[in-house]
Design an enzyme around this catalytic site. Structure first.
Site, PDB file in Angstrom:
ATOM      1  N   GLU A 124      44.343  28.029  64.910  1.00 17.88           N
ATOM      2  CA  GLU A 124      44.162  26.659  65.396  1.00 17.88           C
ATOM      3  C   GLU A 124      42.773  26.140  65.031  1.00 17.88           C
ATOM      4  OE1 GLU A 124      46.247  28.879  68.890  1.00 17.88           O
ATOM      5  OE2 GLU A 124      44.979  29.388  67.184  1.00 17.88           O
TER       6      GLU A 124
ATOM      7  N   CYS B 179      40.850  27.825  72.012  1.00 14.48           N
ATOM      8  CA  CYS B 179      41.557  26.943  71.086  1.00 14.48           C
ATOM      9  C   CYS B 179      42.125  25.734  71.822  1.00 14.48           C
ATOM     10  CB  CYS B 179      42.650  27.705  70.345  1.00 14.48           C
ATOM     11  SG  CYS B 179      41.993  28.848  69.100  1.00 14.48           S
TER      12      CYS B 179
ATOM     13  N   CYS C 185      44.929  30.251  72.896  1.00 19.26           N
ATOM     14  CA  CYS C 185      44.031  30.800  73.921  1.00 19.26           C
ATOM     15  C   CYS C 185      43.254  29.635  74.543  1.00 19.26           C
ATOM     16  CB  CYS C 185      43.068  31.810  73.295  1.00 19.26           C
ATOM     17  SG  CYS C 185      41.835  31.062  72.193  1.00 19.26           S
TER      18      CYS C 185
END
Length: 149
Positions: free
Chosen positions: A74, A103, A100
């Site tokens: 990402e 990100c 996560c």
């Protein structure tokens, strides 16, 4: 389900499969993650997890632990957009693993309005943060790529 919803689901499935194929570019051994950013039915960026430009393409150390400077798919896709001068405002991100929390913060700040992912990560704090920010989050199990005989 309306025809518009069916068409969107078909596009979502296609793009998530493409993100899966893009993940194959990763040099990481433990986990390969791919990402596409789509705006107006056009891919405006792509990314996969790996080391920063100019670094050796080795993501894990001798103990098979991911090196701390490895970038997530990402982050790679979002920074590519920034370098290109394009805008991700209102775009959809297709990523093979749920984002996560780090990100998720980047996704929020980039103006992406929708995230589609195909693999649930053990931590869900990134997903919860995206939802809290009003970003549409969709889990879509990746279908196998059809093979024509």
């Amino acid at each position: 389900m309306s025809n518009i919803d069916k068409k969107q689901l078909e596009l979502d499935r296609r793009y998530i499969r493409m993100a899966g194929i893009w993940a194959e570019n990763s040099y990481c051994q433990r986990r390969k993650v791919g990402c596409l950013v789509v705006k107006g039915n056009m891919i405006i960026s792509d990314g996969y997890n790996g080391t920063p430009s100019g670094f050796e393409n080795v993501c894990e150390d001798e103990n098979n632990v991911t090196k701390p400077y490895v970038l997530h798919a990402e982050a790679n896709a979002i920074t590519k957009i920034a370098r290109s001068g394009n805008s991700s405002e209102g775009a959809t991100m297709y990523v093979t693993a749920s984002p996560c929390i780090e990100c998720a913060k980047l996704i929020i700040q980039s103006g992406i309005r929708r995230v589609v992912y195909s693999e649930k990560y053990r931590l869900e704090d990134g997903i919860r943060l995206l939802e809290r920010a009003g970003i549409e989050v969709c889990y879509l199990e990746a279908a196998p790529i059809p093979v024509k005989e």
